[in-house]
Design a protein around this motif. Structure first.
Motif, PDB file in Angstrom:
ATOM      1  N   LEU A   1      -9.801  12.526  19.129  1.00 30.36           N
ATOM      2  CA  LEU A   1      -8.720  13.010  18.261  1.00 30.36           C
ATOM      3  C   LEU A   1      -9.092  14.359  17.646  1.00 30.36           C
ATOM      4  CD1 LEU A   1      -7.706   9.671  16.535  1.00 30.36           C
ATOM      5  CD2 LEU A   1      -6.298  11.016  18.105  1.00 30.36           C
ATOM      6  N   MET A   2     -10.339  14.519  17.237  1.00 28.08           N
ATOM      7  CA  MET A   2     -10.802  15.799  16.686  1.00 28.08           C
ATOM      8  C   MET A   2     -10.706  16.898  17.743  1.00 28.08           C
ATOM      9  SD  MET A   2     -14.087  14.481  14.475  1.00 28.08           S
ATOM     10  CE  MET A   2     -14.374  15.924  13.447  1.00 28.08           C
ATOM     11  N   MET A   3     -11.073  16.567  18.962  1.00 26.21           N
ATOM     12  CA  MET A   3     -10.965  17.528  20.056  1.00 26.21           C
ATOM     13  C   MET A   3      -9.510  17.924  20.269  1.00 26.21           C
ATOM     14  SD  MET A   3     -13.716  15.745  22.657  1.00 26.21           S
ATOM     15  CE  MET A   3     -12.904  16.369  24.114  1.00 26.21           C
ATOM     16  N   ALA A   4      -8.608  16.954  20.234  1.00 21.32           N
ATOM     17  CA  ALA A   4      -7.184  17.226  20.439  1.00 21.32           C
ATOM     18  C   ALA A   4      -6.647  18.153  19.348  1.00 21.32           C
ATOM     19  CB  ALA A   4      -6.392  15.912  20.468  1.00 21.32           C
ATOM     20  N   VAL A   5      -7.054  17.929  18.106  1.00 27.57           N
ATOM     21  CA  VAL A   5      -6.608  18.787  17.004  1.00 27.57           C
ATOM     22  C   VAL A   5      -7.046  20.228  17.251  1.00 27.57           C
ATOM     23  CG1 VAL A   5      -6.921  19.294  14.540  1.00 27.57           C
ATOM     24  CG2 VAL A   5      -6.512  16.944  15.282  1.00 27.57           C
ATOM     25  N   ARG A   6      -8.226  20.415  17.811  1.00 29.41           N
ATOM     26  CA  ARG A   6      -8.752  21.759  18.072  1.00 29.41           C
ATOM     27  C   ARG A   6      -8.333  22.300  19.439  1.00 29.41           C
ATOM     28  NH1 ARG A   6      -9.577  22.279  13.147  1.00 29.41           N
ATOM     29  NH2 ARG A   6     -11.657  22.302  12.250  1.00 29.41           N
ATOM     30  N   GLY A   7      -7.578  21.508  20.197  1.00 28.22           N
ATOM     31  CA  GLY A   7      -7.101  21.961  21.504  1.00 28.22           C
ATOM     32  C   GLY A   7      -8.193  22.010  22.557  1.00 28.22           C
ATOM     33  N   ILE A   8      -9.162  21.119  22.448  1.00 28.46           N
ATOM     34  CA  ILE A   8     -10.294  21.086  23.379  1.00 28.46           C
ATOM     35  C   ILE A   8     -10.109  19.933  24.361  1.00 28.46           C
ATOM     36  CG2 ILE A   8     -12.797  20.765  23.562  1.00 28.46           C
ATOM     37  CD1 ILE A   8     -12.968  21.954  20.700  1.00 28.46           C
ATOM     38  N   GLU A   9     -10.240  20.237  25.652  1.00 28.24           N
ATOM     39  CA  GLU A   9     -10.091  19.242  26.712  1.00 28.24           C
ATOM     40  C   GLU A   9     -11.439  18.587  27.026  1.00 28.24           C
ATOM     41  OE1 GLU A   9      -7.187  18.387  28.195  1.00 28.24           O
ATOM     42  OE2 GLU A   9      -6.114  19.811  26.916  1.00 28.24           O
TER      43      GLU A   9
ATOM     44  N   GLY B   1      -5.615  21.015   9.713  1.00 24.63           N
ATOM     45  CA  GLY B   1      -6.892  21.199   9.025  1.00 24.63           C
ATOM     46  C   GLY B   1      -7.239  20.010   8.154  1.00 24.63           C
ATOM     47  N   GLU B   2      -6.258  19.497   7.433  1.00 26.67           N
ATOM     48  CA  GLU B   2      -6.471  18.327   6.583  1.00 26.67           C
ATOM     49  C   GLU B   2      -6.749  17.092   7.434  1.00 26.67           C
ATOM     50  OE1 GLU B   2      -4.368  16.064   2.807  1.00 26.67           O
ATOM     51  OE2 GLU B   2      -3.077  17.133   4.230  1.00 26.67           O
ATOM     52  N   TYR B   3      -5.991  16.923   8.508  1.00 25.13           N
ATOM     53  CA  TYR B   3      -6.201  15.791   9.422  1.00 25.13           C
ATOM     54  C   TYR B   3      -7.607  15.841  10.016  1.00 25.13           C
ATOM     55  CZ  TYR B   3      -5.305  12.704  13.457  1.00 25.13           C
ATOM     56  OH  TYR B   3      -5.354  11.703  14.403  1.00 25.13           O
ATOM     57  N   PHE B   4      -8.049  17.016  10.447  1.00 30.29           N
ATOM     58  CA  PHE B   4      -9.383  17.179  11.012  1.00 30.29           C
ATOM     59  C   PHE B   4     -10.448  16.792   9.983  1.00 30.29           C
ATOM     60  CE2 PHE B   4     -13.221  19.365  12.346  1.00 30.29           C
ATOM     61  CZ  PHE B   4     -13.221  19.168  13.718  1.00 30.29           C
ATOM     62  N   GLU B   5     -10.254  17.219   8.744  1.00 31.88           N
ATOM     63  CA  GLU B   5     -11.218  16.891   7.681  1.00 31.88           C
ATOM     64  C   GLU B   5     -11.299  15.381   7.465  1.00 31.88           C
ATOM     65  OE1 GLU B   5     -13.909  16.761   4.549  1.00 31.88           O
ATOM     66  OE2 GLU B   5     -13.597  18.235   6.129  1.00 31.88           O
ATOM     67  N   TRP B   6     -10.163  14.698   7.483  1.00 37.07           N
ATOM     68  CA  TRP B   6     -10.187  13.244   7.284  1.00 37.07           C
ATOM     69  C   TRP B   6     -10.750  12.523   8.499  1.00 37.07           C
ATOM     70  CZ3 TRP B   6     -10.257  10.874   2.858  1.00 37.07           C
ATOM     71  CH2 TRP B   6      -9.799  11.564   1.736  1.00 37.07           C
ATOM     72  N   LEU B   7     -10.566  13.063   9.687  1.00 33.48           N
ATOM     73  CA  LEU B   7     -11.228  12.511  10.874  1.00 33.48           C
ATOM     74  C   LEU B   7     -12.745  12.675  10.749  1.00 33.48           C
ATOM     75  CD1 LEU B   7      -8.843  13.800  13.675  1.00 33.48           C
ATOM     76  CD2 LEU B   7      -9.283  11.387  13.129  1.00 33.48           C
ATOM     77  N   ARG B   8     -13.175  13.828  10.267  1.00 32.00           N
ATOM     78  CA  ARG B   8     -14.607  14.079  10.064  1.00 32.00           C
ATOM     79  C   ARG B   8     -15.186  13.066   9.081  1.00 32.00           C
ATOM     80  NH1 ARG B   8     -18.069  16.101   6.595  1.00 32.00           N
ATOM     81  NH2 ARG B   8     -16.467  16.509   5.054  1.00 32.00           N
ATOM     82  N   ARG B   9     -14.473  12.838   7.999  1.00 32.25           N
ATOM     83  CA  ARG B   9     -14.922  11.860   7.001  1.00 32.25           C
ATOM     84  C   ARG B   9     -14.975  10.451   7.594  1.00 32.25           C
ATOM     85  NH1 ARG B   9     -12.232  13.499   1.197  1.00 32.25           N
ATOM     86  NH2 ARG B   9     -12.722  15.715   1.305  1.00 32.25           N
ATOM     87  N   LYS B  10     -13.983  10.126   8.414  1.00 28.67           N
ATOM     88  CA  LYS B  10     -13.940   8.809   9.053  1.00 28.67           C
ATOM     89  C   LYS B  10     -15.134   8.650   9.993  1.00 28.67           C
ATOM     90  CE  LYS B  10     -11.820   4.891   9.563  1.00 28.67           C
ATOM     91  NZ  LYS B  10     -11.723   3.971   8.424  1.00 28.67           N
TER      92      LYS B  10
ATOM     93  N   ILE C   1       0.831  -1.193   0.000  1.00 29.43           N
ATOM     94  CA  ILE C   1       0.000   0.000   0.000  1.00 29.43           C
ATOM     95  C   ILE C   1       0.869   1.247   0.000  1.00 29.43           C
ATOM     96  CG2 ILE C   1      -1.856  -1.190   1.222  1.00 29.43           C
ATOM     97  CD1 ILE C   1      -1.185   0.558   3.679  1.00 29.43           C
ATOM     98  N   LYS C   2       0.324   2.313  -0.472  1.00 35.77           N
ATOM     99  CA  LYS C   2       0.989   3.613  -0.464  1.00 35.77           C
ATOM    100  C   LYS C   2       0.251   4.491   0.539  1.00 35.77           C
ATOM    101  CE  LYS C   2       3.575   2.437  -3.936  1.00 35.77           C
ATOM    102  NZ  LYS C   2       4.925   2.017  -3.688  1.00 35.77           N
ATOM    103  N   THR C   3       1.011   5.216   1.360  1.00 35.37           N
ATOM    104  CA  THR C   3       0.408   6.073   2.378  1.00 35.37           C
ATOM    105  C   THR C   3       1.041   7.457   2.352  1.00 35.37           C
ATOM    106  OG1 THR C   3       1.974   5.385   4.085  1.00 35.37           O
ATOM    107  CG2 THR C   3      -0.075   4.116   3.921  1.00 35.37           C
ATOM    108  N   ARG C   4       0.393   8.373   3.043  1.00 34.81           N
ATOM    109  CA  ARG C   4       0.923   9.722   3.217  1.00 34.81           C
ATOM    110  C   ARG C   4       0.500  10.195   4.600  1.00 34.81           C
ATOM    111  NH1 ARG C   4      -0.920  15.073   2.525  1.00 34.81           N
ATOM    112  NH2 ARG C   4      -2.956  14.425   1.757  1.00 34.81           N
ATOM    113  N   VAL C   5       1.419  10.809   5.331  1.00 32.05           N
ATOM    114  CA  VAL C   5       1.117  11.364   6.649  1.00 32.05           C
ATOM    115  C   VAL C   5       0.438  12.718   6.454  1.00 32.05           C
ATOM    116  CG1 VAL C   5       2.093  12.219   8.818  1.00 32.05           C
ATOM    117  CG2 VAL C   5       3.057  10.167   7.733  1.00 32.05           C
ATOM    118  N   LEU C   6      -0.679  12.914   7.155  1.00 29.10           N
ATOM    119  CA  LEU C   6      -1.402  14.185   7.092  1.00 29.10           C
ATOM    120  C   LEU C   6      -0.777  15.138   8.104  1.00 29.10           C
ATOM    121  CD1 LEU C   6      -5.019  12.725   6.968  1.00 29.10           C
ATOM    122  CD2 LEU C   6      -3.607  13.495   5.042  1.00 29.10           C
ATOM    123  N   GLU C   7       0.127  15.969   7.650  1.00 32.71           N
ATOM    124  CA  GLU C   7       0.874  16.884   8.526  1.00 32.71           C
ATOM    125  C   GLU C   7       0.026  18.076   8.970  1.00 32.71           C
ATOM    126  OE1 GLU C   7       3.915  16.298   9.601  1.00 32.71           O
ATOM    127  OE2 GLU C   7       4.550  14.689   8.264  1.00 32.71           O
ATOM    128  N   ASP C   8      -0.834  18.569   8.075  1.00 34.91           N
ATOM    129  CA  ASP C   8      -1.635  19.756   8.337  1.00 34.91           C
ATOM    130  C   ASP C   8      -2.827  19.418   9.231  1.00 34.91           C
ATOM    131  OD1 ASP C   8      -2.424  22.616   7.532  1.00 34.91           O
ATOM    132  OD2 ASP C   8      -4.209  21.436   7.011  1.00 34.91           O
TER     133      ASP C   8
END
Length: 124
Positions: free
Chosen positions: A81-89, A41-50, A32-39
């Motif tokens: 994980l979405m909360m962590a990306v947004r800095g929410i406890e 905003g992009e990571y949050f969007e893919w978490l939302r999709r998941k 498989i081919k993968t890519r790390v989501l560094e950004d």
């Protein structure tokens, strides 16, 4: 970044996968081919999709208890994980949830709105 030459027989996927999946699939001989989501905003969007993907899967096996337990575990992890990306406890969420329930109630009574004047609905 693990991109580059792609075998012509490979299928393309656009989804977030668990951290251990590349190694698990490699042991099975799957390349498989993968890519790390560094950004963030992009990571949050893919978490939302998941999250949407997992919610949709829950409708597939209505009577499978363990399947639903696992799906709720996925949703729980994704939410945190979405909360962590947004800095929410967690405590912030608990406080907000308590306030919202005190002000507007919860969903425990299973109320579904059937009709209302348009200006009423915008305030829900």
């Amino acid at each position: 970044m693990n991109v580059g030459y792609v075998d012509i027989d490979m299928r393309f996927f656009r989804k977030l996968i668990r951290d251990k999946m590349p190694a698990i699939l490699a042991k099975k001989g799957k390349n498989i081919k993968t890519r790390v989501l560094e950004d963030d905003g992009e990571y949050f969007e893919w978490l939302r999709r998941k999250m949407i993907e997992e919610l949709q899967e829950m409708t597939e096996k209505q009577n499978d208890h363990m399947f639903h337990v696992e799906r709720f575990a996925y949703l729980h992890e994704i939410l945190f994980l979405m909360m962590a990306v947004r800095g929410i406890e967690k405590d912030e969420i608990k406080k907000a949830q308590k306030r919202i329930i005190q002000e507007r109630g919860s969903f425990k009574k299973r109320l579904k709105i059937l009709a209302a004047h348009l200006e009423t609905v915008s305030n829900l």
